[in-house]
Motif scaffolding. Structure first.
Motif, mmCIF file in Angstrom:
data_model
loop_
_atom_site.group_PDB
_atom_site.id
_atom_site.type_symbol
_atom_site.label_atom_id
_atom_site.label_comp_id
_atom_site.label_asym_id
_atom_site.label_seq_id
_atom_site.Cartn_x
_atom_site.Cartn_y
_atom_site.Cartn_z
ATOM 1 N N CYS A 129 0.805 -1.318 0.060
ATOM 2 C CA CYS A 129 -0.135 0.167 -0.059
ATOM 3 C C CYS A 129 0.783 1.284 -0.019
ATOM 4 O O CYS A 129 1.833 1.434 0.798
ATOM 5 C CB CYS A 129 -0.819 -0.141 1.074
ATOM 6 S SG CYS A 129 -1.657 1.500 1.521
ATOM 7 N N SER A 185 0.466 4.190 1.047
ATOM 8 C CA SER A 185 0.095 5.237 2.309
ATOM 9 C C SER A 185 0.872 4.502 3.514
ATOM 10 O O SER A 185 1.577 5.075 4.105
ATOM 11 C CB SER A 185 -1.333 5.223 2.599
ATOM 12 O OG SER A 185 -1.816 5.848 1.474
ATOM 13 N N CYS A 186 0.517 3.044 4.065
ATOM 14 C CA CYS A 186 0.920 2.504 5.013
ATOM 15 C C CYS A 186 2.039 1.556 4.719
ATOM 16 O O CYS A 186 2.651 0.967 5.959
ATOM 17 C CB CYS A 186 -0.148 1.815 5.893
ATOM 18 S SG CYS A 186 -0.881 0.547 5.273
ATOM 19 N N CYS A 230 -7.396 0.697 1.496
ATOM 20 C CA CYS A 230 -6.738 -0.151 2.019
ATOM 21 C C CYS A 230 -6.887 -0.790 3.248
ATOM 22 O O CYS A 230 -7.771 -0.223 3.856
ATOM 23 C CB CYS A 230 -5.482 0.498 2.300
ATOM 24 S SG CYS A 230 -4.227 -0.320 3.172
ATOM 25 N N CYS A 271 -5.728 -2.289 5.450
ATOM 26 C CA CYS A 271 -5.023 -1.917 6.624
ATOM 27 C C CYS A 271 -5.206 -0.565 7.309
ATOM 28 O O CYS A 271 -5.580 -0.156 8.505
ATOM 29 C CB CYS A 271 -3.522 -2.056 6.414
ATOM 30 S SG CYS A 271 -2.363 -2.278 7.579
ATOM 31 N N CYS A 272 -5.086 0.538 6.458
ATOM 32 C CA CYS A 272 -4.774 1.895 6.847
ATOM 33 C C CYS A 272 -6.226 2.866 6.222
ATOM 34 O O CYS A 272 -6.471 3.964 6.567
ATOM 35 C CB CYS A 272 -3.868 2.505 6.374
ATOM 36 S SG CYS A 272 -3.715 2.917 4.642
HETATM 37 ZN ZN LIG Z 1 -2.631 1.236 3.790
#
Ligand SMILES: [Zn+2]
Length: 283
Positions: A44, A46-47, A69, A71-72
């Motif tokens: 990802c 972002s994270c 995402c 996750c984030c």
């Molecule tokens: Zn993410």
């Protein structure tokens, strides 16, 4: 040999195209940053969470995750599934038009590579060697294989493939050189030269020259319709605000990513180059 049922072939082409589009996304994202397209696995942006296999399925994963995402929860660009879908439709169209054969595969790979060229040139003003070198080698090798096959080919013969690569690269180098003389600054990068070596190897010398002609026409039309009016409006509005400061500023023509126009021109020429040539020589 029993023929493959058509629906099954269509599903196969669509899935294969979606996977090719997925790999194209990786190339478009990583090659301009000079990173490997083989490893590491996708993360990802972002994270940094490494994507599991089920988060990496073309088109479907984006839809299942609703574009975020896992996750984030940051949004994932819809560009990824969109490109996967476009390439999948392209591969399906190639199958429907040419049948379940080698020619369809060549057309599909040619179009996919050109899409990668257009995307990176539009985003980063560069054409990675990965696309052009792969396309060049693919065109040369498949021209030799196709030479021994019964299908009628829209692509060049092995001999025309070699001549075409030189003609394409030479033509665009001359155009770039003349452009440089006129504009008194660098008009074209080496990426355009390698792109035309690849296109020439696929299409042969005549169609390589037509591609440059069609690409220049597309570029000129787009330049006239979009770039100049936008630049004029910007210049006009900023002049009203600070007339003294900008009044004497010269009109700076923006950089044109020529590959954005050469890539679709090559595809158009593959399909309609012969008709265009017949039309030009008749009139
Ligand atoms: Zn993410």
């Amino acid at each position: 040999m029993t023929p493959v049922p058509h629906l099954l072939a269509q599903i196969y082409a669509f899935i294969l195209g979606a996977c090719a589009g997925s790999f194209l996304n990786v190339c478009v994202h990583r090659w301009p940053r000079e990173r490997s397209v083989i490893k590491p696995r996708s993360r990802c942006p972002s994270c940094g969470n490494q994507l599991a296999w089920f988060e990496n399925i073309p088109i479907l994963s984006w839809l299942a995750l609703r574009g975020r995402c896992r996750c984030c929860d940051e949004p994932i660009s819809p560009e990824y599934p969109l490109i996967e879908f476009i390439v999948a439709i392209g591969w399906l169209t190639a199958l429907n038009h040419y049948g379940f054969n080698f020619t369809a595969l060549r057309v599909a790979v040619f179009g996919t590579t050109l899409l990668g060229v257009a995307l990176t040139d539009a985003k980063h003003y560069l054409i990675p060697d990965g696309f052009t070198l792969f396309g060049f080698m693919f065109a040369l090798i498949t021209s030799v294989i196709a030479f021994f096959r019964p299908e009628t080919q829209p692509f060049a013969t092995p001999y025309d493939s070699l001549i075409g690569a030189c003609a394409g690269a030479g033509m665009i180098a001359i155009v770039g050189w003349l452009g440089e003389v006129v504009r008194k600054k660098e008009a074209m990068g080496l990426g355009d030269v390698t792109l035309m070596a690849f296109v020439g190897a696929a299409l042969g010398p005549t169609k390589a020259l037509i591609t440059v002609f069609v690409g220049a026409t597309l570029g000129a039309v787009a330049f006239g319709l979009i770039v100049i009016p936008v630049a004029m409006v910007r210049r006009g509005s900023s002049r009203e605000q600070t007339e003294l400061a900008l009044g004497s500023a010269p009109f700076e023509t923006p950089l044109v990513p020529f590959g954005v126009f050469l890539a679709p021109a090559a595809l158009l020429t593959l399909f309609w180059g012969d008709s265009l040539l017949a039309w030009i020589t008749r009139t």
